[in-house]
Design a protein around this motif. Structure first.
Motif, PDB file in Angstrom:
ATOM      1  N   LEU A  51       0.834  -1.200   0.000  1.00 35.23           N
ATOM      2  CA  LEU A  51       0.000   0.000   0.000  1.00 35.23           C
ATOM      3  C   LEU A  51       0.869   1.249   0.000  1.00 35.23           C
ATOM      4  CD1 LEU A  51      -2.695   1.553   0.347  1.00 35.23           C
ATOM      5  CD2 LEU A  51      -2.438   1.215   2.807  1.00 35.23           C
ATOM      6  N   LEU A  52       1.841   1.313   0.915  1.00 33.78           N
ATOM      7  CA  LEU A  52       2.675   2.513   1.009  1.00 33.78           C
ATOM      8  C   LEU A  52       3.521   2.692  -0.240  1.00 33.78           C
ATOM      9  CD1 LEU A  52       3.808   2.283   4.743  1.00 33.78           C
ATOM     10  CD2 LEU A  52       1.830   3.463   3.772  1.00 33.78           C
ATOM     11  N   SER A  53       4.058   1.592  -0.768  1.00 34.10           N
ATOM     12  CA  SER A  53       4.878   1.689  -1.975  1.00 34.10           C
ATOM     13  C   SER A  53       4.061   2.180  -3.163  1.00 34.10           C
ATOM     14  CB  SER A  53       5.502   0.326  -2.299  1.00 34.10           C
ATOM     15  OG  SER A  53       6.374  -0.085  -1.288  1.00 34.10           O
ATOM     16  N   LEU A  54       2.837   1.670  -3.305  1.00 31.70           N
ATOM     17  CA  LEU A  54       1.987   2.091  -4.418  1.00 31.70           C
ATOM     18  C   LEU A  54       1.581   3.554  -4.280  1.00 31.70           C
ATOM     19  CD1 LEU A  54      -0.289  -1.058  -4.796  1.00 31.70           C
ATOM     20  CD2 LEU A  54       1.518  -0.307  -6.356  1.00 31.70           C
ATOM     21  N   LEU A  55       1.321   4.008  -3.056  1.00 30.44           N
ATOM     22  CA  LEU A  55       0.975   5.412  -2.852  1.00 30.44           C
ATOM     23  C   LEU A  55       2.144   6.330  -3.189  1.00 30.44           C
ATOM     24  CD1 LEU A  55      -1.093   5.158   0.457  1.00 30.44           C
ATOM     25  CD2 LEU A  55      -1.947   5.950  -1.754  1.00 30.44           C
ATOM     26  N   LEU A  56       3.345   5.923  -2.764  1.00 25.66           N
ATOM     27  CA  LEU A  56       4.517   6.732  -3.086  1.00 25.66           C
ATOM     28  C   LEU A  56       4.779   6.750  -4.587  1.00 25.66           C
ATOM     29  CD1 LEU A  56       6.910   5.655  -0.179  1.00 25.66           C
ATOM     30  CD2 LEU A  56       5.758   7.860  -0.446  1.00 25.66           C
ATOM     31  N   GLU A  57       4.604   5.595  -5.230  1.00 28.48           N
ATOM     32  CA  GLU A  57       4.818   5.522  -6.669  1.00 28.48           C
ATOM     33  C   GLU A  57       3.810   6.399  -7.407  1.00 28.48           C
ATOM     34  OE1 GLU A  57       4.700   3.877 -10.781  1.00 28.48           O
ATOM     35  OE2 GLU A  57       3.082   3.882  -9.313  1.00 28.48           O
ATOM     36  N   ALA A  58       2.557   6.427  -6.919  1.00 29.90           N
ATOM     37  CA  ALA A  58       1.534   7.269  -7.534  1.00 29.90           C
ATOM     38  C   ALA A  58       1.858   8.746  -7.377  1.00 29.90           C
ATOM     39  CB  ALA A  58       0.170   6.964  -6.914  1.00 29.90           C
ATOM     40  N   ASP A  59       2.613   9.108  -6.332  1.00 26.66           N
ATOM     41  CA  ASP A  59       3.027  10.497  -6.129  1.00 26.66           C
ATOM     42  C   ASP A  59       4.291  10.852  -6.902  1.00 26.66           C
ATOM     43  OD1 ASP A  59       0.905  11.089  -4.486  1.00 26.66           O
ATOM     44  OD2 ASP A  59       1.984  10.674  -2.620  1.00 26.66           O
ATOM     45  N   GLY A  60       4.790   9.906  -7.689  1.00 25.99           N
ATOM     46  CA  GLY A  60       5.962  10.175  -8.518  1.00 25.99           C
ATOM     47  C   GLY A  60       7.291   9.999  -7.814  1.00 25.99           C
ATOM     48  N   ILE A  61       7.294   9.324  -6.658  1.00 21.50           N
ATOM     49  CA  ILE A  61       8.541   9.081  -5.928  1.00 21.50           C
ATOM     50  C   ILE A  61       9.329   7.981  -6.632  1.00 21.50           C
ATOM     51  CG2 ILE A  61       9.544   8.486  -3.688  1.00 21.50           C
ATOM     52  CD1 ILE A  61       7.957  11.113  -3.732  1.00 21.50           C
ATOM     53  N   SER A  62      10.639   8.134  -6.737  1.00 21.74           N
ATOM     54  CA  SER A  62      11.474   7.154  -7.427  1.00 21.74           C
ATOM     55  C   SER A  62      11.555   5.861  -6.628  1.00 21.74           C
ATOM     56  CB  SER A  62      12.886   7.709  -7.625  1.00 21.74           C
ATOM     57  OG  SER A  62      13.561   7.835  -6.381  1.00 21.74           O
ATOM     58  N   THR A  63      11.882   4.759  -7.336  1.00 21.87           N
ATOM     59  CA  THR A  63      12.009   3.468  -6.655  1.00 21.87           C
ATOM     60  C   THR A  63      13.157   3.493  -5.647  1.00 21.87           C
ATOM     61  OG1 THR A  63      13.343   2.652  -8.517  1.00 21.87           O
ATOM     62  CG2 THR A  63      10.988   2.121  -8.521  1.00 21.87           C
ATOM     63  N   ASP A  64      14.203   4.250  -5.927  1.00 26.40           N
ATOM     64  CA  ASP A  64      15.295   4.379  -4.958  1.00 26.40           C
ATOM     65  C   ASP A  64      14.789   4.965  -3.644  1.00 26.40           C
ATOM     66  OD1 ASP A  64      17.429   3.261  -6.295  1.00 26.40           O
ATOM     67  OD2 ASP A  64      18.002   5.127  -7.279  1.00 26.40           O
ATOM     68  N   MET A  65      14.014   6.054  -3.734  1.00 23.83           N
ATOM     69  CA  MET A  65      13.505   6.700  -2.534  1.00 23.83           C
ATOM     70  C   MET A  65      12.457   5.841  -1.841  1.00 23.83           C
ATOM     71  SD  MET A  65      13.723   9.100  -0.414  1.00 23.83           S
ATOM     72  CE  MET A  65      14.868  10.163  -1.313  1.00 23.83           C
ATOM     73  N   ILE A  66      11.640   5.115  -2.621  1.00 21.77           N
ATOM     74  CA  ILE A  66      10.673   4.198  -2.022  1.00 21.77           C
ATOM     75  C   ILE A  66      11.399   3.144  -1.203  1.00 21.77           C
ATOM     76  CG2 ILE A  66       8.951   2.406  -2.520  1.00 21.77           C
ATOM     77  CD1 ILE A  66       8.104   4.058  -4.952  1.00 21.77           C
ATOM     78  N   GLY A  67      12.509   2.650  -1.742  1.00 21.13           N
ATOM     79  CA  GLY A  67      13.295   1.657  -1.019  1.00 21.13           C
ATOM     80  C   GLY A  67      13.900   2.218   0.255  1.00 21.13           C
ATOM     81  N   ILE A  68      14.406   3.443   0.190  1.00 24.37           N
ATOM     82  CA  ILE A  68      14.992   4.065   1.379  1.00 24.37           C
ATOM     83  C   ILE A  68      13.923   4.283   2.443  1.00 24.37           C
ATOM     84  CG2 ILE A  68      16.126   6.148   2.251  1.00 24.37           C
ATOM     85  CD1 ILE A  68      17.509   6.381  -0.486  1.00 24.37           C
ATOM     86  N   ASN A  69      12.734   4.716   2.025  1.00 23.06           N
ATOM     87  CA  ASN A  69      11.649   4.915   2.981  1.00 23.06           C
ATOM     88  C   ASN A  69      11.220   3.593   3.609  1.00 23.06           C
ATOM     89  OD1 ASN A  69       8.305   5.292   3.258  1.00 23.06           O
ATOM     90  ND2 ASN A  69       9.551   6.984   4.033  1.00 23.06           N
ATOM     91  N   ALA A  70      11.114   2.549   2.792  1.00 27.34           N
ATOM     92  CA  ALA A  70      10.746   1.226   3.317  1.00 27.34           C
ATOM     93  C   ALA A  70      11.790   0.695   4.289  1.00 27.34           C
ATOM     94  CB  ALA A  70      10.557   0.251   2.161  1.00 27.34           C
ATOM     95  N   ALA A  71      13.047   1.152   4.140  1.00 29.96           N
ATOM     96  CA  ALA A  71      14.129   0.670   5.003  1.00 29.96           C
ATOM     97  C   ALA A  71      13.984   1.151   6.438  1.00 29.96           C
ATOM     98  CB  ALA A  71      15.478   1.120   4.449  1.00 29.96           C
ATOM     99  N   MET A  72      13.170   2.158   6.683  1.00 33.14           N
ATOM    100  CA  MET A  72      13.040   2.668   8.045  1.00 33.14           C
ATOM    101  C   MET A  72      12.426   1.632   8.982  1.00 33.14           C
ATOM    102  SD  MET A  72      14.526   5.449   7.684  1.00 33.14           S
ATOM    103  CE  MET A  72      14.341   5.986   9.377  1.00 33.14           C
ATOM    104  N   SER A  73      11.507   0.816   8.475  1.00 32.55           N
ATOM    105  CA  SER A  73      10.894  -0.205   9.324  1.00 32.55           C
ATOM    106  C   SER A  73      11.922  -1.233   9.807  1.00 32.55           C
ATOM    107  CB  SER A  73       9.741  -0.885   8.587  1.00 32.55           C
ATOM    108  OG  SER A  73       9.107  -1.838   9.413  1.00 32.55           O
ATOM    109  N   PRO A  74      12.727  -1.831   8.907  1.00 37.66           N
ATOM    110  CA  PRO A  74      13.757  -2.742   9.416  1.00 37.66           C
ATOM    111  C   PRO A  74      14.800  -2.073  10.292  1.00 37.66           C
ATOM    112  CG  PRO A  74      13.941  -2.464   7.031  1.00 37.66           C
ATOM    113  CD  PRO A  74      12.625  -1.899   7.445  1.00 37.66           C
ATOM    114  N   ILE A  75      15.075  -0.782  10.081  1.00 34.77           N
ATOM    115  CA  ILE A  75      15.992  -0.083  10.983  1.00 34.77           C
ATOM    116  C   ILE A  75      15.392  -0.050  12.391  1.00 34.77           C
ATOM    117  CG2 ILE A  75      16.975   2.180  11.562  1.00 34.77           C
ATOM    118  CD1 ILE A  75      17.412   2.638   8.586  1.00 34.77           C
TER     119      ILE A  75
END
Length: 358
Positions: A1-25
């Motif tokens: 859900l979060l990845s699709l929302l970010l992608e719909a806002d035009g966020i790059s896959t690199d930044m989507i990955g960095i944002n997703a990395a906060m949970s495992p951190i």
């Protein structure tokens, strides 16, 4: 859900990955102190608090709908999720019993995967807009207070504050187990974050792209119990080798099958094999460690999952950005191939030890 929302806002896959990395951190940072909170406040009350916090954070994503806020929310989300996983998995492997631990852990993994598979399917059904996906997710998490409320505190495993460096000491005792957890976490996070995007970039519509992730996860549900049966019957390390090799094969077949009818069985077998190494790892953890060592091992699993998930979130987006969409399955195949080679190397350099306990 979060990845699709970010992608719909035009966020790059690199930044989507960095944002997703906060949970495992968050998982990585908080796992070592979970035993302390469990000892101080009790395992059951600690788990219930984590449930309430997780539900509030799910609502918070919609209330604070900015990329900057999501970095903080996903960090806190990882901390609360780590608490639930460490405590629940310690309970499961402790009470499973030696004779049927593989099958019981497989049932646990299958139930977990039903939940993970239902989420993307729900997104494909109701879409990504509005409050509905966030409120449904928060409500489902809150429902878990009911079984937690029925748990007797004395049923929880004894938990003590971990001495400094205990997680590092555990790593020296079980390097293959923790390596397997890290590789699984890479696959888990990369697939959850990027398989729907991978489908979209290969011409699938939103509904089919979200469903592809559900089918990948449901493969774990359908075939995990046979894997658990093999874990109880055969050498755990051999089962882990078989799962690793199968994952490499099906990950390499995925680019060839995208958009074809045989894409679905490839996803099913890929999910089952990839998730299977975690089933094997949990069963072996329960076989080899008990009492405080078991809780420390569960915390070490969570910390290693955090490391692997961090790598998966960042590397998955990087692989797609620099090698095209098919960089994702090929990267995952590489990780499992490295695990396969590492297990073989460990076996060949550990003479005199039973292959199932190294």
């Amino acid at each position: 859900l979060l990845s699709l929302l970010l992608e719909a806002d035009g966020i790059s896959t690199d930044m989507i990955g960095i944002n997703a990395a906060m949970s495992p951190i968050g998982i990585l940072l908080f796992s070592p102190v979970i035993p302390y909170f469990s000892k101080r406040y009790g395992s059951r009350y600690t788990a219930i608090a984590a449930v309430v916090i997780t539900s509030a954070l799910l609502v918070g994503y919609k209330l604070f709908d900015t990329l900057e806020a999501w970095f903080i929310l996903r960090l806190m989300h990882g901390m609360s999720i780590a608490t639930l996983f460490v405590l629940s998995e310690a309970w499961v492997v402790r009470f499973a019993g030696n004779d049927h631990r593989g099958k019981v852990v497989a049932i646990y993994g299958a139930i977990l995967s039903v939940s993970f598979g239902a989420g993307p399917a729900l997104v494909g059904w109701i879409g990504i807009d509005g409050w509905a996906p966030f409120l449904i997710g928060a409500a489902v998490i809150l429902l878990s207070i009911i079984p937690l409320g029925l748990l007797r505190e004395e049923a929880a495993p004894p938990v003590e504050e971990s001495p400094a460096g205990s997680l590092f000491s555990f790593a020296a005792r079980a390097p293959v187990l923790l390596s397997a957890v890290a590789v699984f976490a890479i696959f888990d996070t990369a697939s959850l974050s990027f398989i729907p995007l991978y489908g979209l970039q290969n011409g699938l519509d939103l509904r089919i792209a979200a469903l592809s992730l559900s089918v990948l996860i449901i493969g774990n549900v359908v075939l995990q119990f046979p894997i658990g049966w093999m874990v109880d019957r055969y050498s755990k390390r051999r089962v882990m080798l078989a799962c690793s090799l199968a994952t490499v094969i099906f990950a390499c077949l995925l680019p060839l099958s995208m958009g074809q009818a045989w894409m679905w069985p490839v996803l099913v077998f890929l999910g089952a094999a990839a998730y299977g190494i975690y089933t094997v790892s949990l069963a072996e953890l329960g076989d080899r460690f008990h009492g405080h060592d078991l809780v420390t091992g569960s915390a070490a699993f969570a910390a290693m999952w955090g490391i692997g998930a961090l790598l998966g979130a960042v590397s998955g987006g990087w692989a797609m950005s620099h090698f095209g969409p098919h960089g994702l399955p090929l990267f995952l195949a590489f990780c499992y191939a490295a695990l396969f080679i590492g297990i073989l190397w460990r076996r060949s350099h550990s003479p005199g030890k039973a292959p199932g306990i190294r």
